[in-house]
Design a protein around this motif. Structure first.
Motif, mmCIF file in Angstrom:
data_model
loop_
_atom_site.group_PDB
_atom_site.id
_atom_site.type_symbol
_atom_site.label_atom_id
_atom_site.label_comp_id
_atom_site.label_asym_id
_atom_site.label_seq_id
_atom_site.Cartn_x
_atom_site.Cartn_y
_atom_site.Cartn_z
ATOM 1 N N THR A 191 140.046 -37.793 55.388
ATOM 2 C CA THR A 191 139.692 -36.732 54.445
ATOM 3 C C THR A 191 139.104 -35.508 55.130
ATOM 4 N N LEU A 207 146.326 -39.983 53.409
ATOM 5 C CA LEU A 207 145.633 -40.698 52.343
ATOM 6 C C LEU A 207 146.584 -41.743 51.778
ATOM 7 N N THR A 243 144.948 -32.532 48.577
ATOM 8 C CA THR A 243 145.046 -33.984 48.447
ATOM 9 C C THR A 243 146.510 -34.407 48.407
ATOM 10 N N THR A 244 147.318 -33.670 47.639
ATOM 11 C CA THR A 244 148.744 -33.993 47.573
ATOM 12 C C THR A 244 149.383 -33.852 48.952
ATOM 13 N N ILE A 272 141.681 -37.788 41.108
ATOM 14 C CA ILE A 272 142.044 -36.488 41.686
ATOM 15 C C ILE A 272 143.472 -36.125 41.285
ATOM 16 N N ARG A 313 148.028 -34.140 51.821
ATOM 17 C CA ARG A 313 147.596 -35.239 52.692
ATOM 18 C C ARG A 313 148.312 -36.544 52.343
ATOM 19 N N GLY A 346 143.968 -30.110 43.481
ATOM 20 C CA GLY A 346 144.573 -31.289 44.099
ATOM 21 C C GLY A 346 145.706 -30.963 45.067
ATOM 22 N N ASN A 375 141.309 -43.654 54.756
ATOM 23 C CA ASN A 375 141.835 -42.349 54.379
ATOM 24 C C ASN A 375 141.248 -41.272 55.293
ATOM 25 N N PHE A 430 139.213 -40.380 44.212
ATOM 26 C CA PHE A 430 138.214 -40.227 45.264
ATOM 27 C C PHE A 430 137.001 -40.995 44.791
#
Lengths: 312, 283
Positions: free
Chosen positions: B282, A58, A49-50, A23, A52, A46, B280, A18
Protein backbone atom coordinates in the motif's frame (compact mmCIF):
# COMPACT_ATOMS: atom_id res chain seq x y z
CA UNK A 1 -18.57 -13.97 -27.83
CA UNK A 2 -17.74 -13.14 -24.26
CA UNK A 3 -16.98 -9.40 -24.33
CA UNK A 4 -14.05 -9.74 -21.95
CA UNK A 5 -12.29 -12.27 -24.16
CA UNK A 6 -11.42 -9.54 -26.68
CA UNK A 7 -10.33 -7.11 -23.96
CA UNK A 8 -6.69 -6.47 -23.24
CA UNK A 9 -7.56 -5.76 -19.65
CA UNK A 10 -10.72 -6.74 -17.83
CA UNK A 11 -11.86 -7.01 -14.25
CA UNK A 12 -14.81 -9.00 -13.02
CA UNK A 13 -16.67 -7.97 -9.90
CA UNK A 14 -13.65 -6.47 -8.25
CA UNK A 15 -14.05 -5.72 -4.56
CA UNK A 16 -11.45 -4.37 -2.17
CA UNK A 17 -11.64 -3.46 1.50
CA UNK A 18 -9.14 -1.58 3.56
CA UNK A 19 -9.58 -3.25 6.89
CA UNK A 20 -13.35 -2.99 7.34
CA UNK A 21 -13.71 0.05 5.12
CA UNK A 22 -14.96 -0.89 1.65
CA UNK A 23 -12.91 0.82 -1.07
CA UNK A 24 -14.04 -0.80 -4.30
CA UNK A 25 -17.48 -2.17 -5.04
CA UNK A 26 -18.10 -4.46 -8.00
CA UNK A 27 -15.76 -2.81 -10.48
CA UNK A 28 -15.91 -4.26 -14.00
CA UNK A 29 -13.35 -2.59 -16.20
CA UNK A 30 -13.04 -3.34 -19.87
CA UNK A 31 -10.11 -1.97 -21.82
CA UNK A 32 -9.93 -2.72 -25.51
CA UNK A 33 -6.63 -3.16 -27.32
CA UNK A 34 -5.31 0.01 -28.89
CA UNK A 35 -7.36 2.37 -26.77
CA UNK A 36 -6.45 5.13 -24.39
CA UNK A 37 -8.68 4.51 -21.43
CA UNK A 38 -9.16 7.58 -19.25
CA UNK A 39 -9.86 6.43 -15.72
CA UNK A 40 -11.55 9.34 -14.02
CA UNK A 41 -12.69 10.07 -10.53
CA UNK A 42 -12.22 12.52 -7.70
CA UNK A 43 -9.38 11.98 -5.26
CA UNK A 44 -10.12 9.10 -2.94
CA UNK A 45 -12.64 7.48 -5.29
CA UNK A 46 -10.48 4.36 -5.63
CA UNK A 47 -8.39 5.03 -8.74
CA UNK A 48 -5.02 4.22 -7.21
CA UNK A 49 -6.43 1.20 -5.42
CA UNK A 50 -7.78 -0.10 -8.73
CA UNK A 51 -4.42 0.51 -10.42
CA UNK A 52 -2.66 -1.41 -7.66
CA UNK A 53 -5.10 -4.29 -8.03
CA UNK A 54 -4.40 -4.36 -11.78
CA UNK A 55 -0.71 -4.85 -11.00
CA UNK A 56 -1.19 -7.48 -8.32
CA UNK A 57 0.12 -5.17 -5.60
CA UNK A 58 -3.14 -5.64 -3.71
CA UNK A 59 -5.23 -8.76 -3.42
CA UNK A 60 -8.93 -8.28 -4.18
CA UNK A 61 -11.48 -9.28 -1.55
CA UNK A 62 -13.50 -10.71 -4.43
CA UNK A 63 -13.38 -10.73 -8.20
CA UNK A 64 -10.55 -11.16 -10.63
CA UNK A 65 -8.28 -9.30 -13.02
CA UNK A 66 -7.57 -10.52 -16.55
CA UNK A 67 -4.52 -9.22 -18.34
CA UNK A 68 -4.14 -10.25 -21.99
CA UNK A 69 -6.89 -12.78 -21.36
CA UNK A 70 -5.04 -14.48 -18.52
CA UNK A 71 -5.85 -14.49 -14.84
CA UNK A 72 -3.49 -12.13 -13.08
CA UNK A 73 -3.48 -14.09 -9.83
CA UNK A 74 -2.07 -17.15 -11.60
CA UNK A 75 0.16 -15.56 -14.24
CA UNK A 76 1.34 -12.42 -12.49
CA UNK A 77 5.04 -12.52 -13.34
CA UNK A 78 4.47 -13.49 -16.97
CA UNK A 79 1.72 -10.89 -17.47
CA UNK A 80 3.71 -8.10 -15.83
CA UNK A 81 6.45 -8.76 -18.36
CA UNK A 82 4.22 -7.02 -20.91
CA UNK A 83 3.09 -4.19 -18.67
CA UNK A 84 4.75 -0.88 -17.90
CA UNK A 85 3.43 1.12 -14.98
CA UNK A 86 3.83 4.45 -13.28
CA UNK A 87 1.97 4.46 -9.97
CA UNK A 88 1.46 7.83 -8.27
CA UNK A 89 4.81 9.53 -7.84
CA UNK A 90 7.64 7.85 -9.74
CA UNK A 91 9.83 5.58 -7.60
CA UNK A 92 13.24 7.16 -8.03
CA UNK A 93 16.49 6.52 -6.19
CA UNK A 94 17.74 10.01 -5.41
CA UNK A 95 21.33 8.89 -4.88
CA UNK A 96 21.52 7.50 -8.41
CA UNK A 97 21.71 9.39 -11.68
CA UNK A 98 18.83 9.42 -14.11
CA UNK A 99 20.57 6.81 -16.23
CA UNK A 100 21.33 4.59 -13.24
CA UNK A 101 17.68 4.78 -12.24
CA UNK A 102 16.68 3.42 -15.64
CA UNK A 103 19.47 0.84 -15.42
CA UNK A 104 18.22 -0.47 -12.07
CA UNK A 105 14.89 -1.45 -13.60
CA UNK A 106 16.46 -2.58 -16.88
CA UNK A 107 18.65 -5.08 -15.02
CA UNK A 108 15.73 -6.21 -12.90
CA UNK A 109 13.69 -7.00 -16.00
CA UNK A 110 16.57 -8.43 -17.98
CA UNK A 111 16.09 -6.07 -20.91
CA UNK A 112 18.73 -5.42 -23.59
CA UNK A 113 21.25 -2.73 -22.60
CA UNK A 114 20.59 -0.44 -25.57
CA UNK A 115 17.07 0.27 -24.32
CA UNK A 116 18.34 2.58 -21.57
CA UNK A 117 19.58 5.21 -24.00
CA UNK A 118 16.51 4.77 -26.20
CA UNK A 119 13.91 5.46 -23.52
CA UNK A 120 15.92 8.35 -22.13
CA UNK A 121 15.91 9.87 -25.60
CA UNK A 122 12.21 9.16 -26.02
CA UNK A 123 11.31 11.31 -23.00
CA UNK A 124 13.96 13.92 -23.79
CA UNK A 125 16.25 13.30 -20.84
CA UNK A 126 19.43 12.27 -22.65
CA UNK A 127 21.24 15.50 -21.79
CA UNK A 128 20.35 15.25 -18.11
CA UNK A 129 20.83 11.48 -17.72
CA UNK A 130 24.14 11.88 -15.87
CA UNK A 131 22.66 14.15 -13.19
CA UNK A 132 21.52 12.79 -9.84
CA UNK A 133 17.78 12.20 -9.70
CA UNK A 134 17.54 14.41 -6.60
CA UNK A 135 18.39 17.41 -8.79
CA UNK A 136 15.51 16.70 -11.14
CA UNK A 137 12.46 18.94 -11.32
CA UNK A 138 9.02 17.46 -10.78
CA UNK A 139 8.40 17.33 -14.52
CA UNK A 140 11.73 15.61 -15.17
CA UNK A 141 10.99 13.05 -12.46
CA UNK A 142 7.65 12.31 -14.06
CA UNK A 143 9.33 11.87 -17.45
CA UNK A 144 12.00 9.62 -15.96
CA UNK A 145 9.27 7.52 -14.38
CA UNK A 146 7.62 7.25 -17.78
CA UNK A 147 10.92 6.26 -19.40
CA UNK A 148 11.24 3.44 -16.85
CA UNK A 149 7.66 2.34 -17.56
CA UNK A 150 8.45 2.24 -21.29
CA UNK A 151 11.66 0.23 -20.88
CA UNK A 152 10.23 -3.14 -21.78
CA UNK A 153 8.32 -1.79 -24.79
CA UNK A 154 5.12 -2.88 -23.00
CA UNK A 155 1.85 -3.68 -24.74
CA UNK A 156 -0.06 -2.11 -21.87
CA UNK A 157 0.85 1.06 -20.02
CA UNK A 158 -0.75 1.85 -16.68
CA UNK A 159 -0.24 5.47 -15.70
CA UNK A 160 -1.63 6.74 -12.43
CA UNK A 161 -2.03 10.54 -12.51
CA UNK A 162 0.97 11.00 -14.80
CA UNK A 163 0.44 14.75 -15.07
CA UNK A 164 0.56 15.27 -11.31
CA UNK A 165 2.75 18.28 -10.65
CA UNK A 166 3.37 19.05 -14.30
CA UNK A 167 3.05 22.60 -15.63
CA UNK A 168 0.70 23.28 -18.57
CA UNK A 169 3.53 22.68 -21.04
CA UNK A 170 4.40 19.40 -19.40
CA UNK A 171 0.76 18.33 -19.53
CA UNK A 172 0.61 19.06 -23.25
CA UNK A 173 3.87 17.16 -23.83
CA UNK A 174 2.57 14.18 -21.89
CA UNK A 175 -0.64 14.23 -23.92
CA UNK A 176 1.34 14.32 -27.18
CA UNK A 177 3.48 11.43 -26.02
CA UNK A 178 0.46 9.29 -25.08
CA UNK A 179 -1.19 10.00 -28.43
CA UNK A 180 2.04 9.16 -30.22
CA UNK A 181 2.39 5.88 -28.32
CA UNK A 182 -1.10 4.83 -29.28
CA UNK A 183 -1.19 6.02 -32.86
CA UNK A 184 2.34 5.10 -33.94
CA UNK A 185 2.95 2.05 -31.80
CA UNK A 186 -0.51 0.70 -31.09
CA UNK A 187 0.00 0.78 -27.35
CA UNK A 188 -2.93 0.40 -25.02
CA UNK A 189 -2.85 2.96 -22.26
CA UNK A 190 -4.84 3.28 -19.07
CA UNK A 191 -4.38 6.73 -17.62
CA UNK A 192 -6.04 7.90 -14.44
CA UNK A 193 -6.82 11.49 -13.58
CA UNK A 194 -9.11 13.58 -11.44
CA UNK A 195 -9.43 16.21 -14.16
CA UNK A 196 -11.47 15.46 -17.26
CA UNK A 197 -9.86 18.31 -19.21
CA UNK A 198 -6.58 16.42 -19.14
CA UNK A 199 -8.19 13.29 -20.51
CA UNK A 200 -10.81 14.39 -23.01
CA UNK A 201 -8.31 15.50 -25.64
CA UNK A 202 -6.50 12.19 -25.69
CA UNK A 203 -8.77 9.42 -24.41
CA UNK A 204 -10.75 7.14 -26.69
CA UNK A 205 -12.62 5.54 -23.81
CA UNK A 206 -13.58 6.72 -20.37
CA UNK A 207 -14.38 5.06 -17.09
CA UNK A 208 -15.67 7.17 -14.24
CA UNK A 209 -15.34 5.93 -10.70
CA UNK A 210 -17.13 7.42 -7.74
CA UNK A 211 -16.96 6.16 -4.16
CA UNK A 212 -15.52 2.86 -5.33
CA UNK A 213 -18.16 2.21 -7.98
CA UNK A 214 -17.79 2.49 -11.71
CA UNK A 215 -20.58 4.94 -12.61
CA UNK A 216 -19.80 5.24 -16.30
CA UNK A 217 -17.83 3.26 -18.82
CA UNK A 218 -17.82 3.71 -22.55
CA UNK A 219 -16.32 5.55 -25.46
CA UNK A 220 -15.76 9.28 -25.33
CA UNK A 221 -18.66 9.91 -27.78
CA UNK A 222 -20.88 7.89 -25.40
CA UNK A 223 -19.98 10.27 -22.61
CA UNK A 224 -20.65 13.26 -24.84
CA UNK A 225 -24.04 11.87 -25.76
CA UNK A 226 -24.89 11.53 -22.10
CA UNK A 227 -24.74 15.25 -21.62
CA UNK A 228 -27.09 16.33 -24.44
CA UNK A 229 -30.15 15.62 -22.29
CA UNK A 230 -28.80 17.95 -19.70
CA UNK A 231 -28.92 21.35 -21.45
CA UNK A 232 -30.49 24.14 -19.41
CA UNK A 233 -32.06 27.53 -19.82
CA UNK A 234 -30.67 30.38 -17.79
CA UNK A 235 -33.20 33.05 -17.06
CA UNK A 236 -32.22 36.46 -15.74
CA UNK A 237 -34.83 38.79 -14.36
CA UNK A 238 -35.40 41.27 -11.52
CA UNK A 239 -36.99 39.05 -8.89
CA UNK A 240 -36.77 35.36 -9.61
CA UNK A 241 -38.96 34.30 -6.71
CA UNK A 242 -41.85 36.46 -7.83
CA UNK A 243 -41.55 35.04 -11.35
CA UNK A 244 -41.80 31.55 -9.99
CA UNK A 245 -44.98 32.41 -8.13
CA UNK A 246 -46.50 34.13 -11.17
CA UNK A 247 -45.74 31.29 -13.58
CA UNK A 248 -46.04 28.10 -11.53
CA UNK A 249 -46.59 25.82 -14.51
CA UNK A 250 -43.72 27.03 -16.68
CA UNK A 251 -41.23 27.42 -13.86
CA UNK A 252 -42.11 24.36 -11.81
CA UNK A 253 -38.79 22.63 -12.46
CA UNK A 254 -36.68 25.76 -12.03
CA UNK A 255 -33.98 26.17 -9.45
CA UNK A 256 -33.13 29.48 -7.90
CA UNK A 257 -29.43 30.23 -8.21
CA UNK A 258 -29.40 33.95 -7.42
CA UNK A 259 -31.83 36.72 -6.52
CA UNK A 260 -32.58 37.25 -10.18
CA UNK A 261 -31.40 34.05 -11.81
CA UNK A 262 -33.22 30.81 -12.48
CA UNK A 263 -32.08 27.56 -14.09
CA UNK A 264 -34.52 25.22 -15.69
CA UNK A 265 -34.14 22.11 -17.81
CA UNK A 266 -34.29 22.87 -21.50
CA UNK A 267 -37.05 21.02 -23.33
CA UNK A 268 -37.67 22.69 -26.67
CA UNK A 269 -37.48 25.93 -28.66
CA UNK A 270 -41.23 26.39 -28.10
CA UNK A 271 -40.69 26.22 -24.35
CA UNK A 272 -38.17 29.05 -24.63
CA UNK A 273 -40.50 31.23 -26.71
CA UNK A 274 -43.49 30.56 -24.45
CA UNK A 275 -41.49 31.43 -21.38
CA UNK A 276 -40.31 34.73 -22.87
CA UNK A 277 -43.85 35.70 -23.86
CA UNK A 278 -45.32 34.69 -20.52
CA UNK A 279 -42.77 36.66 -18.54
CA UNK A 280 -43.33 39.82 -20.57
CA UNK A 281 -47.09 39.60 -20.33
CA UNK A 282 -46.78 39.09 -16.57
CA UNK A 283 -44.97 42.44 -16.46
CA UNK A 284 -41.60 41.04 -15.36
CA UNK A 285 -38.40 42.39 -16.91
CA UNK A 286 -36.44 39.90 -19.01
CA UNK A 287 -32.73 40.71 -18.85
CA UNK A 288 -31.48 37.51 -20.37
CA UNK A 289 -32.60 34.11 -21.56
CA UNK A 290 -29.98 31.75 -22.88
CA UNK A 291 -29.36 28.08 -23.54
CA UNK A 292 -26.38 26.48 -21.78
CA UNK A 293 -24.86 23.21 -22.94
CA UNK A 294 -22.99 21.57 -20.10
CA UNK A 295 -19.32 20.97 -20.78
CA UNK A 296 -17.79 17.54 -20.46
CA UNK A 297 -16.48 18.77 -17.14
CA UNK A 298 -20.01 19.49 -15.93
CA UNK A 299 -21.03 16.00 -16.99
CA UNK A 300 -18.10 14.54 -15.16
CA UNK A 301 -18.88 16.55 -12.04
CA UNK A 302 -22.51 15.54 -12.31
CA UNK A 303 -21.49 11.88 -12.57
CA UNK A 304 -19.19 12.03 -9.63
CA UNK A 305 -21.65 13.95 -7.46
CA UNK A 306 -24.61 11.77 -8.30
CA UNK A 307 -25.20 8.37 -6.85
CA UNK A 308 -24.39 5.29 -8.81
CA UNK A 309 -27.99 4.48 -9.81
CA UNK A 310 -28.16 7.49 -12.11
CA UNK A 311 -26.17 5.91 -14.88
CA UNK A 312 -26.84 2.29 -14.22
CA UNK B 1 8.94 2.70 -38.12
CA UNK B 2 10.50 4.12 -35.05
CA UNK B 3 12.84 1.43 -33.74
CA UNK B 4 12.41 2.48 -30.11
CA UNK B 5 9.01 0.90 -29.67
CA UNK B 6 7.31 -1.86 -31.58
CA UNK B 7 3.67 -2.01 -32.44
CA UNK B 8 1.59 -4.11 -30.15
CA UNK B 9 -0.32 -6.79 -31.98
CA UNK B 10 -3.94 -7.19 -30.99
CA UNK B 11 -3.59 -10.94 -30.60
CA UNK B 12 -2.51 -12.11 -27.21
CA UNK B 13 -3.50 -15.74 -26.77
CA UNK B 14 -0.19 -16.74 -25.27
CA UNK B 15 1.90 -15.06 -22.66
CA UNK B 16 5.66 -15.41 -22.73
CA UNK B 17 6.57 -17.80 -19.96
CA UNK B 18 7.85 -16.27 -16.73
CA UNK B 19 11.64 -16.39 -16.29
CA UNK B 20 12.74 -19.18 -13.97
CA UNK B 21 13.38 -18.26 -10.32
CA UNK B 22 17.16 -18.29 -10.68
CA UNK B 23 17.06 -15.90 -13.61
CA UNK B 24 14.77 -13.66 -11.57
CA UNK B 25 17.16 -13.78 -8.65
CA UNK B 26 20.17 -13.02 -10.83
CA UNK B 27 18.40 -10.01 -12.31
CA UNK B 28 17.28 -8.77 -8.89
CA UNK B 29 20.85 -9.09 -7.61
CA UNK B 30 22.27 -7.16 -10.57
CA UNK B 31 19.77 -4.41 -9.87
CA UNK B 32 20.33 -4.37 -6.10
CA UNK B 33 24.10 -4.21 -6.56
CA UNK B 34 23.71 -1.12 -8.73
CA UNK B 35 21.47 0.57 -6.17
CA UNK B 36 24.22 0.29 -3.53
CA UNK B 37 26.31 2.92 -5.28
CA UNK B 38 26.94 5.98 -3.13
CA UNK B 39 24.75 4.70 -0.29
CA UNK B 40 25.31 5.02 3.43
CA UNK B 41 25.01 1.22 3.66
CA UNK B 42 28.10 0.81 1.50
CA UNK B 43 30.12 3.47 3.34
CA UNK B 44 29.17 1.96 6.69
CA UNK B 45 30.34 -1.46 5.48
CA UNK B 46 33.69 -0.16 4.32
CA UNK B 47 34.39 1.97 7.38
CA UNK B 48 32.81 0.11 10.29
CA UNK B 49 35.79 -2.15 10.99
CA UNK B 50 38.21 0.76 11.22
CA UNK B 51 36.90 2.20 14.48
CA UNK B 52 37.62 -0.68 16.89
CA UNK B 53 40.96 -1.42 15.22
CA UNK B 54 42.03 2.22 15.37
CA UNK B 55 41.07 2.36 19.04
CA UNK B 56 43.08 -0.76 19.90
CA UNK B 57 45.96 0.41 17.76
CA UNK B 58 46.17 3.70 19.63
CA UNK B 59 45.97 1.99 23.02
CA UNK B 60 48.88 -0.30 22.17
CA UNK B 61 50.81 2.46 20.42
CA UNK B 62 50.83 4.58 23.58
CA UNK B 63 50.47 2.01 26.38
CA UNK B 64 51.61 -1.25 24.73
CA UNK B 65 54.71 -1.57 26.91
CA UNK B 66 52.45 -1.57 30.00
CA UNK B 67 49.69 -3.80 28.68
CA UNK B 68 51.68 -6.49 26.90
CA UNK B 69 53.94 -8.88 28.77
CA UNK B 70 57.52 -8.44 27.66
CA UNK B 71 59.07 -11.35 25.79
CA UNK B 72 55.87 -13.07 24.60
CA UNK B 73 53.82 -12.86 21.41
CA UNK B 74 51.61 -9.75 21.39
CA UNK B 75 49.18 -11.10 18.76
CA UNK B 76 46.71 -13.05 20.97
CA UNK B 77 46.20 -10.11 23.33
CA UNK B 78 45.91 -7.68 20.41
CA UNK B 79 43.37 -9.84 18.58
CA UNK B 80 41.33 -10.34 21.75
CA UNK B 81 41.28 -6.62 22.50
CA UNK B 82 40.10 -5.87 18.98
CA UNK B 83 37.45 -8.55 19.00
CA UNK B 84 36.02 -7.61 22.35
CA UNK B 85 35.86 -3.93 21.43
CA UNK B 86 34.05 -4.77 18.21
CA UNK B 87 31.96 -7.72 19.27
CA UNK B 88 30.29 -6.45 22.42
CA UNK B 89 28.33 -3.48 21.14
CA UNK B 90 29.61 -2.32 17.79
CA UNK B 91 28.99 -5.47 15.78
CA UNK B 92 25.32 -5.93 16.75
CA UNK B 93 24.67 -2.24 16.17
CA UNK B 94 26.44 -2.46 12.82
CA UNK B 95 24.20 -5.32 11.72
CA UNK B 96 21.11 -3.40 12.89
CA UNK B 97 22.14 -0.29 10.94
CA UNK B 98 23.28 -2.16 7.85
CA UNK B 99 20.03 -4.11 7.48
CA UNK B 100 17.91 -1.02 8.01
CA UNK B 101 19.96 1.03 5.56
CA UNK B 102 19.77 -1.57 2.79
CA UNK B 103 15.99 -1.89 3.12
CA UNK B 104 15.67 1.89 3.41
CA UNK B 105 17.06 2.29 -0.12
CA UNK B 106 13.70 1.09 -1.45
CA UNK B 107 11.58 2.72 1.25
CA UNK B 108 13.15 6.14 0.71
CA UNK B 109 12.52 5.94 -3.03
CA UNK B 110 8.91 4.73 -2.42
CA UNK B 111 10.01 1.94 -4.70
CA UNK B 112 8.29 -1.08 -3.16
CA UNK B 113 5.21 -0.55 -5.32
CA UNK B 114 7.48 -0.27 -8.35
CA UNK B 115 9.56 -3.28 -7.41
CA UNK B 116 6.58 -5.57 -6.89
CA UNK B 117 4.99 -4.42 -10.15
CA UNK B 118 7.97 -5.77 -12.10
CA UNK B 119 8.01 -9.27 -13.58
CA UNK B 120 9.96 -10.82 -10.72
CA UNK B 121 8.46 -12.83 -7.93
CA UNK B 122 8.37 -11.66 -4.35
CA UNK B 123 10.72 -14.49 -3.47
CA UNK B 124 13.43 -13.15 -5.77
CA UNK B 125 13.16 -9.69 -4.23
CA UNK B 126 13.29 -11.18 -0.73
CA UNK B 127 16.29 -13.43 -1.35
CA UNK B 128 18.21 -10.88 -3.39
CA UNK B 129 18.17 -8.22 -0.68
CA UNK B 130 18.98 -10.81 1.95
CA UNK B 131 22.03 -11.89 -0.05
CA UNK B 132 23.10 -8.25 -0.36
CA UNK B 133 22.94 -7.78 3.42
CA UNK B 134 24.77 -11.09 4.00
CA UNK B 135 27.49 -10.14 1.53
CA UNK B 136 28.00 -6.67 3.02
CA UNK B 137 28.16 -8.19 6.50
CA UNK B 138 30.83 -10.62 5.30
CA UNK B 139 32.80 -7.85 3.60
CA UNK B 140 32.74 -5.78 6.79
CA UNK B 141 34.05 -8.70 8.89
CA UNK B 142 36.75 -9.52 6.36
CA UNK B 143 37.85 -5.89 6.31
CA UNK B 144 37.91 -5.93 10.10
CA UNK B 145 40.30 -8.91 10.11
CA UNK B 146 42.42 -7.36 7.37
CA UNK B 147 42.67 -4.16 9.37
CA UNK B 148 43.72 -6.11 12.50
CA UNK B 149 46.54 -7.71 10.52
CA UNK B 150 47.51 -4.37 8.98
CA UNK B 151 47.46 -2.55 12.32
CA UNK B 152 49.56 -5.30 13.94
CA UNK B 153 52.11 -5.11 11.14
CA UNK B 154 52.20 -1.33 11.47
CA UNK B 155 52.82 -1.63 15.23
CA UNK B 156 55.67 -4.00 14.37
CA UNK B 157 57.25 -1.19 12.38
CA UNK B 158 56.44 1.72 14.68
CA UNK B 159 56.88 -0.07 18.04
CA UNK B 160 59.35 -2.91 17.37
CA UNK B 161 59.78 -3.50 21.12
CA UNK B 162 56.23 -4.92 21.30
CA UNK B 163 57.36 -7.81 19.11
CA UNK B 164 54.59 -7.87 16.44
CA UNK B 165 57.22 -8.40 13.73
CA UNK B 166 58.95 -11.34 15.43
CA UNK B 167 55.98 -13.59 16.22
CA UNK B 168 53.73 -15.44 13.81
CA UNK B 169 50.11 -14.43 13.35
CA UNK B 170 47.71 -17.10 14.74
CA UNK B 171 45.87 -17.39 11.42
CA UNK B 172 43.95 -20.53 12.25
CA UNK B 173 42.43 -19.06 15.40
CA UNK B 174 41.68 -15.86 13.52
CA UNK B 175 39.83 -17.69 10.75
CA UNK B 176 37.78 -19.70 13.23
CA UNK B 177 36.82 -16.53 15.03
CA UNK B 178 35.90 -14.91 11.74
CA UNK B 179 33.64 -17.77 10.70
CA UNK B 180 31.98 -18.20 14.08
CA UNK B 181 31.43 -14.48 14.56
CA UNK B 182 29.75 -14.34 11.17
CA UNK B 183 27.43 -17.15 12.18
CA UNK B 184 26.76 -15.40 15.50
CA UNK B 185 25.48 -12.30 13.63
CA UNK B 186 23.08 -14.26 11.40
CA UNK B 187 20.29 -14.63 13.96
CA UNK B 188 19.95 -10.95 14.69
CA UNK B 189 20.50 -10.12 11.03
CA UNK B 190 17.49 -12.19 10.02
CA UNK B 191 15.31 -10.75 12.79
CA UNK B 192 16.28 -7.19 11.77
CA UNK B 193 15.75 -8.00 8.11
CA UNK B 194 12.19 -9.13 8.75
CA UNK B 195 11.45 -6.19 11.05
CA UNK B 196 12.74 -3.79 8.38
CA UNK B 197 10.63 -5.40 5.67
CA UNK B 198 7.49 -5.56 7.81
CA UNK B 199 7.59 -1.91 8.89
CA UNK B 200 9.28 -0.39 5.84
CA UNK B 201 10.63 2.51 7.80
CA UNK B 202 14.10 3.36 8.94
CA UNK B 203 13.26 4.44 12.46
CA UNK B 204 11.34 1.35 13.57
CA UNK B 205 13.99 -1.32 12.84
CA UNK B 206 16.80 0.86 14.19
CA UNK B 207 14.79 1.56 17.33
CA UNK B 208 13.89 -2.10 17.77
CA UNK B 209 17.49 -3.15 17.15
CA UNK B 210 19.06 -0.64 19.53
CA UNK B 211 16.51 -1.42 22.19
CA UNK B 212 17.20 -5.12 21.79
CA UNK B 213 20.98 -4.66 22.00
CA UNK B 214 20.69 -2.56 25.16
CA UNK B 215 18.20 -4.98 26.72
CA UNK B 216 20.53 -7.87 25.89
CA UNK B 217 23.36 -6.28 27.84
CA UNK B 218 21.09 -6.02 30.85
CA UNK B 219 20.07 -9.66 30.44
CA UNK B 220 23.54 -11.15 30.05
CA UNK B 221 23.50 -12.96 33.37
CA UNK B 222 20.15 -14.57 32.57
CA UNK B 223 20.41 -18.34 32.19
CA UNK B 224 18.76 -18.15 28.75
CA UNK B 225 20.94 -15.30 27.49
CA UNK B 226 22.54 -17.67 24.98
CA UNK B 227 19.19 -17.92 23.19
CA UNK B 228 18.99 -14.17 22.51
CA UNK B 229 20.23 -13.53 18.98
CA UNK B 230 21.49 -10.06 19.91
CA UNK B 231 23.82 -11.56 22.52
CA UNK B 232 25.51 -14.04 20.20
CA UNK B 233 28.31 -11.83 18.75
CA UNK B 234 29.29 -10.81 22.27
CA UNK B 235 29.29 -14.40 23.51
CA UNK B 236 31.52 -15.39 20.60
CA UNK B 237 33.90 -12.51 21.27
CA UNK B 238 34.34 -13.38 24.94
CA UNK B 239 34.66 -17.12 24.22
CA UNK B 240 38.22 -16.46 23.10
CA UNK B 241 40.82 -17.42 25.74
CA UNK B 242 44.51 -17.02 26.11
CA UNK B 243 46.43 -19.89 27.70
CA UNK B 244 49.14 -19.39 30.32
CA UNK B 245 51.68 -20.07 27.59
CA UNK B 246 50.29 -17.18 25.58
CA UNK B 247 48.50 -19.26 22.96
CA UNK B 248 45.15 -18.08 21.58
CA UNK B 249 42.54 -20.72 22.34
CA UNK B 250 39.57 -20.65 20.01
CA UNK B 251 36.83 -23.25 19.75
CA UNK B 252 36.99 -25.20 16.51
CA UNK B 253 33.32 -26.05 16.61
CA UNK B 254 30.12 -24.07 16.92
CA UNK B 255 29.19 -23.07 20.44
CA UNK B 256 25.65 -23.44 21.70
CA UNK B 257 24.71 -19.78 21.21
CA UNK B 258 25.98 -19.91 17.64
CA UNK B 259 23.69 -22.85 17.01
CA UNK B 260 20.79 -20.79 18.37
CA UNK B 261 21.83 -17.96 16.08
CA UNK B 262 21.46 -20.28 13.09
CA UNK B 263 18.06 -21.41 14.37
CA UNK B 264 16.92 -17.79 14.69
CA UNK B 265 18.19 -17.14 11.19
CA UNK B 266 16.18 -19.98 9.67
CA UNK B 267 13.11 -19.40 11.83
CA UNK B 268 12.89 -15.64 11.38
CA UNK B 269 13.32 -15.87 7.61
CA UNK B 270 10.70 -18.58 7.28
CA UNK B 271 8.09 -16.85 9.43
CA UNK B 272 8.93 -13.46 7.94
CA UNK B 273 8.63 -14.67 4.39
CA UNK B 274 5.25 -16.24 5.05
CA UNK B 275 4.04 -12.97 6.62
CA UNK B 276 5.39 -10.89 3.76
CA UNK B 277 4.40 -13.11 0.88
CA UNK B 278 0.68 -12.45 0.89
CA UNK B 279 0.88 -8.88 2.01
CA UNK B 280 -0.75 -5.96 0.22
CA UNK B 281 1.60 -3.26 -1.02
CA UNK B 282 0.00 0.00 0.00
CA UNK B 283 2.95 2.37 0.03
Amino acid sequence: MNPSSSALLATQGLYFNFGKRPILHDVNLLVEPGSIYGFLGPNGAGKSTTMRLLLGLLRPAAGSVQLFGHDLARHRVAALGRVGALIENPSLYDHLSGRENVEATRRLRGIAAHRTAEVLALVGLTDNAHRAAKEYSLGMRQRLGLAIALLSDPDLLLLDEPTNGLDPNGIIEMRELLRHLREEHGKTIVVSSHLINEIEKVATHVGVIQQGRLVFQGSLPDLQRLQTGRARLVLETEDADTCRNLLPRLLAGATLVGAGTLWLPWISKEQTAELAAALTSAGQPLYGLRLEQPSLEDTFLHLTEAKAELVR
Amino acid sequence: MNPVLTSALPDFPTLPSAPNPFVQLRRALASDALKLRRTAALRLTLLSGAFPVLLTFLILFFKGHVILKAGGTPWPKFIMMNWQTAGTLLLPLFVVLLTSLVINIETKATAWKHLYAQPVGRGAVFVSKLLVVLALNAVALLLFVALILGAGALLGVLRPKLGFQTYAVPFEALLWMLGRTYIATLGLLAVQYIVSLLWRSFVVPVGVGMGAVVATIALLSWEHADKIPYAAPLATAVSMRMSKAGVLEVSHELLKHEGYSLLWFAGALLVGYVLLYRRNITN
